[in-house]
Motif scaffolding. Structure first.
Motif, PDB file in Angstrom:
ATOM      1  N   ASN A 249       0.831  -1.201   0.000  1.00  0.00           N
ATOM      2  CA  ASN A 249       0.000   0.000   0.000  1.00  0.00           C
ATOM      3  C   ASN A 249       0.869   1.256   0.000  1.00  0.00           C
ATOM      4  O   ASN A 249       1.413   1.651   1.027  1.00  0.00           O
ATOM      5  CB  ASN A 249      -0.903  -0.037   1.238  1.00  0.00           C
ATOM      6  CG  ASN A 249      -1.914   1.077   1.246  1.00  0.00           C
ATOM      7  OD1 ASN A 249      -1.818   2.011   0.461  1.00  0.00           O
ATOM      8  ND2 ASN A 249      -2.883   0.968   2.128  1.00  0.00           N
TER       9      ASN A 249
ATOM     10  N   THR B  51      -0.411   4.099  -1.294  1.00  0.00           N
ATOM     11  CA  THR B  51      -1.367   5.126  -1.727  1.00  0.00           C
ATOM     12  C   THR B  51      -1.183   6.415  -0.946  1.00  0.00           C
ATOM     13  O   THR B  51      -1.210   7.490  -1.505  1.00  0.00           O
ATOM     14  CB  THR B  51      -2.813   4.657  -1.511  1.00  0.00           C
ATOM     15  OG1 THR B  51      -2.939   4.204  -0.167  1.00  0.00           O
ATOM     16  CG2 THR B  51      -3.175   3.551  -2.456  1.00  0.00           C
TER      17      THR B  51
ATOM     18  N   GLY C 164       0.668  -0.428  -5.080  1.00  0.00           N
ATOM     19  CA  GLY C 164      -0.328   0.551  -5.530  1.00  0.00           C
ATOM     20  C   GLY C 164       0.068   1.938  -5.060  1.00  0.00           C
ATOM     21  O   GLY C 164       0.285   2.159  -3.876  1.00  0.00           O
TER      22      GLY C 164
ATOM     23  N   GLU D 128      -0.751   6.198  -5.528  1.00  0.00           N
ATOM     24  CA  GLU D 128      -1.609   7.222  -6.118  1.00  0.00           C
ATOM     25  C   GLU D 128      -0.775   8.125  -7.010  1.00  0.00           C
ATOM     26  O   GLU D 128       0.398   8.395  -6.740  1.00  0.00           O
ATOM     27  CB  GLU D 128      -2.312   8.039  -5.016  1.00  0.00           C
ATOM     28  CG  GLU D 128      -3.434   7.252  -4.371  1.00  0.00           C
ATOM     29  CD  GLU D 128      -4.376   8.119  -3.560  1.00  0.00           C
ATOM     30  OE1 GLU D 128      -4.043   9.298  -3.295  1.00  0.00           O
ATOM     31  OE2 GLU D 128      -5.450   7.620  -3.178  1.00  0.00           O
TER      32      GLU D 128
ATOM     33  N   GLN E  75      -8.657   5.645  -0.544  1.00  0.00           N
ATOM     34  CA  GLN E  75      -8.103   4.541  -1.324  1.00  0.00           C
ATOM     35  C   GLN E  75      -7.099   3.721  -0.531  1.00  0.00           C
ATOM     36  O   GLN E  75      -6.838   2.574  -0.851  1.00  0.00           O
ATOM     37  CB  GLN E  75      -7.419   5.094  -2.569  1.00  0.00           C
ATOM     38  CG  GLN E  75      -7.119   4.050  -3.593  1.00  0.00           C
ATOM     39  CD  GLN E  75      -7.361   4.587  -4.967  1.00  0.00           C
ATOM     40  OE1 GLN E  75      -8.195   4.101  -5.696  1.00  0.00           O
ATOM     41  NE2 GLN E  75      -6.649   5.626  -5.322  1.00  0.00           N
ATOM     42  N   GLY E  76      -6.548   4.304   0.529  1.00  0.00           N
ATOM     43  CA  GLY E  76      -5.567   3.583   1.321  1.00  0.00           C
ATOM     44  C   GLY E  76      -6.186   2.540   2.223  1.00  0.00           C
ATOM     45  O   GLY E  76      -5.482   1.743   2.825  1.00  0.00           O
TER      46      GLY E  76
ATOM     47  N   LEU F 149      -8.433  -0.584  -1.517  1.00  0.00           N
ATOM     48  CA  LEU F 149      -7.251  -0.794  -2.358  1.00  0.00           C
ATOM     49  C   LEU F 149      -7.362  -2.124  -3.100  1.00  0.00           C
ATOM     50  O   LEU F 149      -7.035  -2.221  -4.283  1.00  0.00           O
ATOM     51  CB  LEU F 149      -6.001  -0.759  -1.471  1.00  0.00           C
ATOM     52  CG  LEU F 149      -4.675  -0.819  -2.208  1.00  0.00           C
ATOM     53  CD1 LEU F 149      -4.529   0.378  -3.126  1.00  0.00           C
ATOM     54  CD2 LEU F 149      -3.517  -0.858  -1.234  1.00  0.00           C
TER      55      LEU F 149
END
Ligand code: SF4
Ligand code: SF4
Lengths: 359, 445
Positions: free
Chosen positions: B164, B166, B205, B207, B238-239, B244
């Motif tokens: 993660n 993001t 992932g 952003e 989104q985190g 996610l």
């Protein structure tokens, strides 16, 4: 160091969007002003009195009622101003002043506050007030004056005398009755009918261009589609109004007009004039500014789509078959009342609530 | 990038303020003279203190050990002497027992250069043990014990590992900087984790407001690792793990299930690097990168901070506070906690210290009226109807609120953020949850 500062402790989130109820109300009001001012410009100073009377009455009524209900006076939230403005925008330019005044009182006192005030009202106050006025003073509410008549007296204005003749009897209701009265005359659409109805109109052309820029009779705030659209685009960009209702509202009007409206002129199906229906009457004002009122429209996107389609259908039914001059406000009012039912019907399921397919 | 992945049409776009610190390389903060180390720094039971007053400890020595499987070891961030135990408010607004350590002696880890050993021969068991002993937790803020997350139950298999990156909360840039400043360590960490869970799909992932990180990691991964860098549209929240997963794999994790039930494990960037340090350098989790930022901080920075450092020391190191500071937040502005004073120690879960000014931080209206705009519904990525929940709770209809999914609320704050009436929705939901829980309990009796 920590002694000098006082820290605020509160629940998350610690940042908030800049948009507030107040900013929304005032932004909408301000962006409705150009179209209103255009109306005043077109119909003369008397229209300005109508606007002022509505707004002042709305605000005064709001203050009085809030005092009686022992609530904080919060007219600075702009909602009473906006209601008053919308009432005025939905008035014909030559109504006697008592009509906008009583309508505004009705909007604020009955529609808004009898059901609990801001956020509780079951219908858009301005729309309900217009429908109320329409039934109470049908004659006054359907008497139109021609735009730029004062200008034409001194024929020197660029808009000129030609336009004076343009829009005599230009309310929608008049077209319907004109169709009836013009008996055997055959015309392929509303524009032609218009040219046939009045010899004055024959001299000039009723064009989409003129309809779009507001050279026509109508309510004070509804004639300049151009200015209303500019405001709408900005407000959609600011996410103050959502696109669902206006899109499906106007879309339904256009589609059903295209399919059915040709019948009236003996042209059969799929021969109607959708553009004419969009550019006349209160369609644009209603769809973008009355039917997007947050309180009285459904909460969900799906609900708002249903609202839009329903309002569009009712509008076109009234326009085609009803005895009333205009169907937009009636349609919005009706859908307002259906809104609680729509909201009960359309529920959103929490993410992952329904067992998903195995990924 | 027109078609970046994201989790759906919901969510919000708060102003991100990342520019305050995203260009600033990670610096090491001053070592505190006294470290205040709480025994609650994770989700699960508090660690048990195993040192006594007066005892000498080394840097990285175990000072409180995990109580049970869902608990986490705590180590001394500095060499020194235990001078006391006290109760202190920690960042999440509750009290915890705190071990007070006075600096004394020599650093064994800080300032040393570590040699990379080849981790490819490490066994799964060895790696898990190292992570568990080092006290690694989810450093994004959730502080869930990492060894628990990576211990995949028998019969389940994770085919996807997502890192993660993001960092969807505004202001925070610690993961952004780590991805840039310690890219190799991050990628090593990913490989180490994947030795444990053996997933065929490995994603990071990120952003797309972190273009530089995306580019750097992409070029490093090229031809070398099977890690895929996924640029994501910028959107809050989104985190969140489940969002996610939805954004990257399209899978929807059922409300009552964990990501691993859908074959996915999600770990945060900071945690991944902490895992590499734990496994390869044998360095326990005794420091972390914290973003000290906000419009109320004179000189915002990304600092590598010893656990147990007080917030006031960090703020001082960043030039102090500007006069118009209104709130000090630990964590992100959407989900973090506002602090009563600056005496809070940094714990494993503190990703940022943010000083918000009067302009940044508007107040809720306590008597606000919902105008039924539906904006909160559009904002909620978890498919709830905040306005309806609010109505139910206000009218004390807790059962109805529960039926409408009150317990599935992640308190992400998106609805409160967007609400034009400024209703403190999250606060109301927290209260509603507490009352509902009590009701359920009393019914059960
Ligand atoms: S705080 Fe809860 S209800 Fe509000 S948006 Fe987040 S998950 Fe949805
Ligand atoms: S955003 Fe606020 S005002 Fe709008 S519906 Fe939700 S709770 Fe009501």
């Amino acid at each position: 160091m920590e002694k000098d500062i006082k820290l605020v402790v509160s629940s998350s989130p610690h940042i908030l969007n800049y948009e507030s109820t107040k900013s929304i109300m005032w932004t909408v009001s301000i962006f409705l002003l150009p179209a209103t001012i255009f109306g005043v410009y077109a119909f003369g100073i008397y229209a300005a009195f109508i606007v002022l009377a509505s707004i002042l009455t709305s605000i005064t009524t709001e203050v009085i009622i809030l005092t009686i209900r022992k609530k904080a006076i919060c007219i600075d939230d702009g909602s009473a101003f906006l209601t008053g403005l919308l009432v005025a925008m939905n008035m014909p330019p030559s109504v006697p002043l008592y009509i906008p005044i009583i309508s505004s009182i009705f909007a604020i006192a009955i529609v808004k506050h009898a059901f609990g005030g801001l956020g509780q009202n079951w219908a858009n106050p301005a729309v309900a007030a217009r429908v109320f006025a329409l039934f109470a003073w049908t004659k006054e509410m359907t008497t139109w004056s021609t735009p730029f008549i004062t200008d034409s007296v001194t024929t020197a204005t660029p808009l000129g005398a030609s336009k004076v003749a343009l829009v005599e009897n230009f309310g929608i209701g008049h077209i319907t009755s004109a169709t009836a009265s013009s008996g055997g005359v055959s015309a392929s659409g509303p524009l032609e009918i218009l040219r046939l109805v009045s010899p004055d109109v024959l001299k000039t052309d009723v064009t989409y261009f003129k309809l779009f820029f507001g050279l026509k009779a109508g309510c004070i705030g509804e004639i300049s589609i151009f200015l209303l659209l500019i405001a709408a685009i900005y407000l959609i960009y600011r996410k103050i109004i959502t696109l669902e209702v206006p899109f499906f509202f106007l879309g339904t009007i256009a589609l059903s007009a295209w399919i059915f409206d040709g019948l009236k002129y003996g042209q059969g199906f799929y021969a109607g004039d959708p553009l004419f229906h969009l550019l006349t009457g209160g369609a644009v004002l209603g769809a973008f500014f009355c039917a997007t009122d947050m309180v009285t429209t459904p909460l969900t996107v799906a609900g708002r789509i249903i609202f839009g389609i329903g309002a569009g259908l009712i509008t076109i039914l009234v326009r085609m078959f009803g005895g009333l001059p205009e169907g937009v406000s009636l349609a919005i009012l009706f859908m307002n009342m259906l809104t609680p039912a729509i909201d009960r019907f359309i529920k959103i399921t929490p993410l992952g609530y329904i067992k998903p397919k195995k990924g | 990038m027109l078609f970046e992945k994201t989790f759906g049409s919901n969510g919000v776009h708060p102003e991100d303020y990342k520019y305050l610190t995203c260009q600033k390389k990670i610096e090491s903060a001053y070592v505190p003279n006294i470290a205040y180390v709480p025994i609650i720094q994770h989700i699960g039971s508090p660690a048990k203190i195993i040192v006594e007053i007066g005892q000498k400890v080394e840097e990285g020595q175990l000072i409180a050990s995990a109580e049970g499987f869902v608990s986490v070891n705590v180590h001394s961030p500095i060499p020194g002497k235990i001078v006391g135990f006290e109760e202190r408010y920690i960042s999440i607004g509750r009290k915890s027992k705190v071990i007070v350590i006075e600096l004394d002696g020599e650093f064994k880890k800080t300032g040393k250069t570590f040699t990379n050993v080849d981790y490819n021969n490490f066994s799964k068991e060895y790696i898990l043990k190292a992570i568990r002993e080092s006290g690694v937790v989810g450093l994004g803020g959730a502080t869930f014990p990492t060894h628990v997350k990576l211990s995949i139950p028998d019969g389940k298999k994770a085919d996807t590992l997502i890192i993660n990156g993001t960092e969807c909360e505004p202001f925070i840039t610690c993961d952004h900087r780590l991805m840039l400043d310690r890219s190799e360590d991050l990628l090593d960490g990913v490989n180490i984790i994947n030795k444990v869970i053996d997933a065929q799909n490995v994603y990071i992932g990120i952003e797309s407001n972190k273009k530089d990180a995306i580019q750097k990691l992409k070029s490093l991964c090229k031809n070398k690792y099977k890690i895929k860098i996924i640029p994501l549209a910028v959107k809050y929240p989104q985190g969140d793990e489940k969002q996610l997963i939805k954004a990257i794999t399209g899978r929807v994790v059922p409300v009552d299930k964990l990501p691993v039930d859908c074959g996915v494990v999600v770990l945060n960037v900071s945690s991944t690097i902490a895992i590499k340090e734990a496994v390869v350098y044998e360095k326990p989790l005794i420091d972390r990168v914290v973003t000290i930022t906000g419009n109320g901080i004179v000189n915002p920075k990304n600092l590598k901070v010893k656990i147990g450092t007080l917030v006031k020391d960090l703020i001082e190191e960043c030039g102090g506070l500007k006069p118009n500071v209104k709130k000090i937040i630990i964590g992100g502005p959407m989900m973090g906690f506002s602090q009563m004073n600056l005496e809070t120690p940094i714990t494993k879960g503190c990703s940022a210290v943010i000083a918000l000014t009067d302009e940044d931080s508007k107040d809720f209206e306590q008597n606000a009226i919902c105008i039924s705009c539906g904006k909160c519904i559009n904002a909620c990525a978890f498919g709830l109807m905040p306005t309806i929940l609010n109505k139910y709770i206000k009218n004390k209809l807790y059962e109805k609120a529960l039926d409408s999914g009150l317990m599935f609320c992640k308190e992400c704050g998106a609805c409160s953020w967007v609400c034009p009436a400024r209703i403190p929705l999250v606060q109301i939901f927290r209260m509603g949850k507490d009352i509902s829980k009590k009701l359920i309990l009393s019914k059960g009796k």
